[in-house]
Design a protein around this motif. Structure first.
Motif, PDB file in Angstrom:
ATOM      1  N   ILE A 145      63.823  10.693  44.830  1.00  0.00           N
ATOM      2  CA  ILE A 145      64.270   9.862  45.966  1.00  0.00           C
ATOM      3  C   ILE A 145      63.302   8.696  46.104  1.00  0.00           C
ATOM      4  O   ILE A 145      62.084   8.893  46.194  1.00  0.00           O
ATOM      5  CB  ILE A 145      64.316  10.707  47.254  1.00  0.00           C
ATOM      6  N   THR A 146      63.855   7.482  46.095  1.00  0.00           N
ATOM      7  CA  THR A 146      62.988   6.294  46.005  1.00  0.00           C
ATOM      8  C   THR A 146      63.345   5.248  47.066  1.00  0.00           C
ATOM      9  O   THR A 146      64.487   5.194  47.533  1.00  0.00           O
ATOM     10  CB  THR A 146      63.106   5.675  44.589  1.00  0.00           C
ATOM     11  N   PRO A 147      62.361   4.398  47.416  1.00  0.00           N
ATOM     12  CA  PRO A 147      62.571   3.390  48.460  1.00  0.00           C
ATOM     13  C   PRO A 147      63.034   2.051  47.880  1.00  0.00           C
ATOM     14  O   PRO A 147      63.232   1.914  46.669  1.00  0.00           O
ATOM     15  CB  PRO A 147      61.180   3.265  49.068  1.00  0.00           C
ATOM     16  N   SER A 174      67.315   3.981  47.274  1.00  0.00           N
ATOM     17  CA  SER A 174      67.636   3.446  48.600  1.00  0.00           C
ATOM     18  C   SER A 174      68.969   2.740  48.558  1.00  0.00           C
ATOM     19  O   SER A 174      69.274   2.000  47.621  1.00  0.00           O
ATOM     20  CB  SER A 174      66.562   2.460  49.043  1.00  0.00           C
ATOM     21  N   GLY A 203      74.000   6.370  48.208  1.00  0.00           N
ATOM     22  CA  GLY A 203      74.382   6.723  49.572  1.00  0.00           C
ATOM     23  C   GLY A 203      73.212   6.697  50.518  1.00  0.00           C
ATOM     24  O   GLY A 203      72.121   6.223  50.186  1.00  0.00           O
ATOM     25  N   LEU A 204      73.458   7.226  51.714  1.00  0.00           N
ATOM     26  CA  LEU A 204      72.453   7.185  52.769  1.00  0.00           C
ATOM     27  C   LEU A 204      71.478   8.355  52.652  1.00  0.00           C
ATOM     28  O   LEU A 204      71.849   9.447  52.203  1.00  0.00           O
ATOM     29  CB  LEU A 204      73.151   7.241  54.135  1.00  0.00           C
ATOM     30  N   GLY A 209      70.736  11.958  50.462  1.00  0.00           N
ATOM     31  CA  GLY A 209      69.329  12.335  50.248  1.00  0.00           C
ATOM     32  C   GLY A 209      69.043  13.728  50.766  1.00  0.00           C
ATOM     33  O   GLY A 209      68.457  14.573  50.081  1.00  0.00           O
ATOM     34  N   GLY A 226      58.857   6.477  53.514  1.00  0.00           N
ATOM     35  CA  GLY A 226      58.082   6.420  54.746  1.00  0.00           C
ATOM     36  C   GLY A 226      57.534   7.788  55.152  1.00  0.00           C
ATOM     37  O   GLY A 226      58.060   8.833  54.746  1.00  0.00           O
ATOM     38  N   THR A 229      60.042  10.048  57.193  1.00  0.00           N
ATOM     39  CA  THR A 229      61.057  10.657  56.309  1.00  0.00           C
ATOM     40  C   THR A 229      60.394  11.735  55.458  1.00  0.00           C
ATOM     41  O   THR A 229      60.978  12.806  55.230  1.00  0.00           O
ATOM     42  CB  THR A 229      61.691   9.601  55.374  1.00  0.00           C
ATOM     43  N   ARG A 232      60.301  15.027  57.090  1.00  0.00           N
ATOM     44  CA  ARG A 232      61.596  15.740  57.090  1.00  0.00           C
ATOM     45  C   ARG A 232      61.890  16.328  55.709  1.00  0.00           C
ATOM     46  O   ARG A 232      62.317  17.473  55.574  1.00  0.00           O
ATOM     47  CB  ARG A 232      62.734  14.782  57.475  1.00  0.00           C
ATOM     48  N   VAL A 233      61.621  15.513  54.688  1.00  0.00           N
ATOM     49  CA  VAL A 233      61.859  15.973  53.318  1.00  0.00           C
ATOM     50  C   VAL A 233      60.945  17.171  53.015  1.00  0.00           C
ATOM     51  O   VAL A 233      61.371  18.179  52.441  1.00  0.00           O
ATOM     52  CB  VAL A 233      61.619  14.819  52.315  1.00  0.00           C
ATOM     53  N   GLU A 247      54.889  10.636  48.232  1.00  0.00           N
ATOM     54  CA  GLU A 247      54.121   9.380  48.218  1.00  0.00           C
ATOM     55  C   GLU A 247      54.600   8.579  49.422  1.00  0.00           C
ATOM     56  O   GLU A 247      55.729   8.093  49.433  1.00  0.00           O
ATOM     57  CB  GLU A 247      54.393   8.598  46.920  1.00  0.00           C
ATOM     58  N   LEU A 248      53.751   8.438  50.434  1.00  0.00           N
ATOM     59  CA  LEU A 248      54.227   7.941  51.728  1.00  0.00           C
ATOM     60  C   LEU A 248      53.569   6.612  52.107  1.00  0.00           C
ATOM     61  O   LEU A 248      53.087   5.884  51.263  1.00  0.00           O
ATOM     62  CB  LEU A 248      53.999   9.024  52.787  1.00  0.00           C
ATOM     63  N   GLY A 250      51.262   3.549  54.155  1.00  0.00           N
ATOM     64  CA  GLY A 250      49.839   3.213  54.154  1.00  0.00           C
ATOM     65  C   GLY A 250      49.518   2.150  55.189  1.00  0.00           C
ATOM     66  O   GLY A 250      50.401   1.439  55.677  1.00  0.00           O
ATOM     67  N   CYS A 281      53.424  -0.401  49.555  1.00  0.00           N
ATOM     68  CA  CYS A 281      52.665   0.625  50.287  1.00  0.00           C
ATOM     69  C   CYS A 281      51.166   0.373  50.207  1.00  0.00           C
ATOM     70  O   CYS A 281      50.413   0.780  51.087  1.00  0.00           O
ATOM     71  CB  CYS A 281      52.995   2.000  49.724  1.00  0.00           C
TER      72      CYS A 281
HETATM   73  P1  NAP Z   1      62.427   5.629  53.815  1.00  0.00           P
HETATM   74  O1  NAP Z   1      63.277   5.110  54.904  1.00  0.00           O
HETATM   75  O2  NAP Z   1      61.562   6.795  54.093  1.00  0.00           O
HETATM   76  O3  NAP Z   1      63.407   5.926  52.597  1.00  0.00           O
HETATM   77  C1  NAP Z   1      62.961   6.343  51.314  1.00  0.00           C
HETATM   78  C2  NAP Z   1      64.108   7.022  50.603  1.00  0.00           C
HETATM   79  O4  NAP Z   1      64.403   8.247  51.277  1.00  0.00           O
HETATM   80  C3  NAP Z   1      65.406   6.214  50.619  1.00  0.00           C
HETATM   81  O5  NAP Z   1      66.106   6.440  49.427  1.00  0.00           O
HETATM   82  C4  NAP Z   1      66.123   6.836  51.797  1.00  0.00           C
HETATM   83  O6  NAP Z   1      67.489   6.594  51.773  1.00  0.00           O
HETATM   84  C5  NAP Z   1      65.781   8.289  51.614  1.00  0.00           C
HETATM   85  N1  NAP Z   1      65.933   9.136  52.802  1.00  0.00           N
HETATM   86  C6  NAP Z   1      65.977   8.770  54.106  1.00  0.00           C
HETATM   87  N2  NAP Z   1      66.149   9.858  54.891  1.00  0.00           N
HETATM   88  C7  NAP Z   1      66.218  10.931  54.067  1.00  0.00           C
HETATM   89  C8  NAP Z   1      66.383  12.334  54.269  1.00  0.00           C
HETATM   90  N3  NAP Z   1      66.516  12.856  55.489  1.00  0.00           N
HETATM   91  N4  NAP Z   1      66.384  13.143  53.182  1.00  0.00           N
HETATM   92  C9  NAP Z   1      66.236  12.646  51.943  1.00  0.00           C
HETATM   93  N5  NAP Z   1      66.084  11.312  51.691  1.00  0.00           N
HETATM   94  C10 NAP Z   1      66.067  10.473  52.734  1.00  0.00           C
HETATM   95  O7  NAP Z   1      61.466   4.498  53.245  1.00  0.00           O
HETATM   96  P2  NAP Z   1      61.841   3.011  52.906  1.00  0.00           P
HETATM   97  O8  NAP Z   1      61.989   2.266  54.194  1.00  0.00           O
HETATM   98  O9  NAP Z   1      62.936   2.985  51.904  1.00  0.00           O
HETATM   99  O10 NAP Z   1      60.501   2.542  52.158  1.00  0.00           O
HETATM  100  C11 NAP Z   1      59.384   2.059  52.814  1.00  0.00           C
HETATM  101  C12 NAP Z   1      58.329   3.133  52.938  1.00  0.00           C
HETATM  102  O11 NAP Z   1      58.004   3.648  51.664  1.00  0.00           O
HETATM  103  C13 NAP Z   1      57.018   2.592  53.502  1.00  0.00           C
HETATM  104  O12 NAP Z   1      56.512   3.483  54.449  1.00  0.00           O
HETATM  105  C14 NAP Z   1      56.105   2.526  52.284  1.00  0.00           C
HETATM  106  O13 NAP Z   1      54.735   2.586  52.573  1.00  0.00           O
HETATM  107  C15 NAP Z   1      56.592   3.705  51.516  1.00  0.00           C
HETATM  108  N6  NAP Z   1      56.214   3.593  50.102  1.00  0.00           N
HETATM  109  C16 NAP Z   1      55.241   4.412  49.630  1.00  0.00           C
HETATM  110  C17 NAP Z   1      54.822   4.301  48.301  1.00  0.00           C
HETATM  111  C18 NAP Z   1      53.734   5.188  47.739  1.00  0.00           C
HETATM  112  O14 NAP Z   1      53.628   5.261  46.522  1.00  0.00           O
HETATM  113  N7  NAP Z   1      52.951   5.864  48.556  1.00  0.00           N
HETATM  114  C19 NAP Z   1      55.437   3.358  47.469  1.00  0.00           C
HETATM  115  C20 NAP Z   1      56.428   2.540  47.993  1.00  0.00           C
HETATM  116  C21 NAP Z   1      56.821   2.673  49.320  1.00  0.00           C
HETATM  117  P3  NAP Z   1      68.072   5.383  52.658  1.00  0.00           P
HETATM  118  O15 NAP Z   1      67.485   4.144  52.106  1.00  0.00           O
HETATM  119  O16 NAP Z   1      69.514   5.488  52.456  1.00  0.00           O
HETATM  120  O17 NAP Z   1      67.650   5.652  54.073  1.00  0.00           O
END
Ligand code: NAP
Length: 479
Positions: A145-147, A174, A203-204, A209, A226, A229, A232-233, A247-248, A250, A281
């Motif tokens: 699962i990727t952002p 995403s 999808g969402l 996810g 994030g 999220t 929850r995961v 990987e969340l 920062g 991040c």
């Molecule tokens: P996000 O909202 O947490 O979404 C990440 C992925 O999870 C998306 O594919 C999202 O789908 C999916 N998701 C959402 N709710 C879920 C659930 N209940 N179960 C399973 N999957 C679910 O994060 P984002 O806004 O896309 O990305 C930004 C965040 O990622 C920032 O906090 C950033 O720091 C972090 N990030 C961390 C790293 C690292 O390596 N540490 C790298 C890059 C980004 P949807 O898009 O459809 O909601």
């Protein structure tokens, strides 16, 4: 305008519900694609295909899997310009970044893990009356699962080691940036992967996810996204005894000492703060600068940030692109208002620029530097994930470290100093997974990548990825 289907068993299929979601270009807000709005039934189909393909894929030799990864890298490389164009349009990022960072890294990810499994070794432990040897075995079906911020870069960072170690994959990118994931599915098929080895469900997060995380046949979840999220995961995967990598978010500090190479530190702080419009991040979103140089440094930093060229992401001279969505721009704007309410001064940026009629509906926001805030202010401690950097002053090394560590996150930091002893001392004291000294975002794919505290659980990279995507089995033979 195109329709992006799910990719299951090497076939493009719509969601069973027949529903679609719009995919918008961040720079113009135009709808550029429709994507399948998948639910649990579609995830079931994808997992079933991955499960059918798993035994035969697990039996392939390491050499065959490494060759497939190299073949995928070849096709990615051949299509670099197309993929960069897709990524730039879909994510609003500059074409220069997509061409020089995102897509080349996707190529490198597959090449790197091809090499990593070719050179992999497992242990052998002799006893006086027995011999132990360790086997590395695939896990089975894994969920990725990727952002949206580094779409192909991060998807391939997981898909390459997962496939190279013999797993079959179901991924959920995403929904904001689905384009290059669909392109990757095609490329993996073209490179010769058997049906079912790589599957993609659009999808969402809360629908597709969540269904992927909860599916009983998915034995590991690798998640980047994030922190909220991730929690929850983690709860859903942990209660089902799945292997889990998180990987969340920062809130990373850029520590600038008075003995730093001044020009290098200013340029480094700008790059760390505003690469990908501050949506990485690892971005250094808080600059901590030693008081004796703070005035000069802040003036130079603000001048450099104010001069960044924002505009058409497809123009190779553009340095700052659009934010991912209008909702995200509004979130960033709320933080700008909060910064003012917390007593900060907006030294530059924060306004919606006029880039002409074509980009009138784009999600642009001029890069922002905030001064005069306490390092404990919400603006200075919460992840904004946009083009906002707060600047704070310190007097001693200990104070700098305390300020840097005073956040819930623990992903990365950069330290700018010419004093070697200080560099070692400060790097060791920072509560983060990664420290750069006099650089930022220099990546060797062998090193451990990941964070502590609210920034995640586990490490990716090199042997850490191989460990995550496999199960070790020890065999003890009595002699
Ligand atoms: P996000 O909202 O947490 O979404 C990440 C992925 O999870 C998306 O594919 C999202 O789908 C999916 N998701 C959402 N709710 C879920 C659930 N209940 N179960 C399973 N999957 C679910 O994060 P984002 O806004 O896309 O990305 C930004 C965040 O990622 C920032 O906090 C950033 O720091 C972090 N990030 C961390 C790293 C690292 O390596 N540490 C790298 C890059 C980004 P949807 O898009 O459809 O909601």
């Amino acid at each position: 305008m195109r329709d992006l289907y799910n990719f299951i068993d090497s076939q493009h299929v719509p969601a069973r519900s027949g529903q679609w979601l719009d995919d918008r270009a961040p720079a113009t807000d135009a709808v550029i694609a429709r994507i399948a709005r998948s639910g649990a039934e579609d995830v079931n189909d994808a997992v079933a295909a991955a499960k059918r393909a798993a035994p035969a894929w697990a039996r392939t030799s390491t050499a065959e899997r490494a060759d497939l990864c190299d073949a995928i890298a070849d096709v990615l490389d051949k299509r670099l310009d197309d993929l960069a164009d897709l990524e730039s349009r879909d994510a609003g990022k500059t074409i220069t970044q997509a061409r020089t960072i995102d897509i080349p890294r996707a190529v490198r990810n597959f090449r790197f893990f091809a090499g990593a499994v070719r050179h992999d070794e497992t242990g052998c432990h002799e006893m006086s009356d027995a011999l132990n040897y360790t086997l590395r075995r695939p896990i089975g079906v894994v969920g990725l699962i990727t952002p949206w911020n580094l779409p192909l870069y991060l998807l391939t960072w997981k898909a390459a080691p997962a496939l190279a170690t013999g797993n079959t994959v179901v991924c959920k990118p995403s929904e904001l940036t689905p384009m290059t994931a669909s392109a990757l599915a095609e490329i993996i098929r073209e490179a010769g992967a058997p049906p079912g080895v790589f599957n993609l469900v659009h999808g969402l997060g809360g629908e597709a996810g969540q269904a992927l995380v909860e599916h009983p046949d998915v034995r590991a979840i690798s998640f980047t996204g994030g922190t909220a999220t991730g929690a929850r995961v983690g709860a859903a995967a942990g209660s089902r005894y799945k292997k889990l990598s998180l990987e969340l978010g920062g809130k990373n500090s850029t520590l600038v000492f008075a003995d730093a190479d001044f020009e290098m530190a200013v340029a480094g702080a700008v790059r760390a703060g505003f690469t990908n419009t501050g949506q990485v991040c690892l971005c250094g979103s808080r600059v901590l600068v030693e008081r004796s140089i703070a005035k000069r440094f802040t003036e130079a930093f603000v001048a450099r940030v104010a001069a960044l060229r924002m505009g058409d992401p497809s123009d190779p001279t553009t340095e700052v692109g659009a934010l991912i969505s209008s909702a995200h721009r509004e979130k960033v704007e709320r933080y700008v208002s909060l910064a003012r309410a917390e007593g900060g001064t907006i030294a530059c940026g924060g306004t919606r620029p006029d880039l002409g009629a074509r980009f009138a509906n784009g999600n642009f926001l001029a890069p922002i530097v905030v001064t005069g805030l306490a390092s404990t202010a919400r603006t200075a401690t919460e992840e904004i994930f946009g083009p906002v950097v707060t600047v704070h002053e310190f007097d001693t090394d200990d104070e700098a470290v305390t300020m840097a560590n005073g956040v819930d996150y623990g992903l990365a930091a950069s330290v700018w100093t010419t004093n070697l002893k200080r560099a070692h001392h400060v790097a060791a004291a920072l509560e983060v997974g990664m420290v750069w000294v006099n650089d930022w975002l220099k990546r060797d794919l062998r090193v451990p990548f990941g964070g502590i505290k609210a920034s995640g659980v586990g490490r990716e990279g090199g042997r850490h990825s191989l460990e995550f995507f496999s199960e070790l089995k020890n065999v003890c033979i009595a002699l």
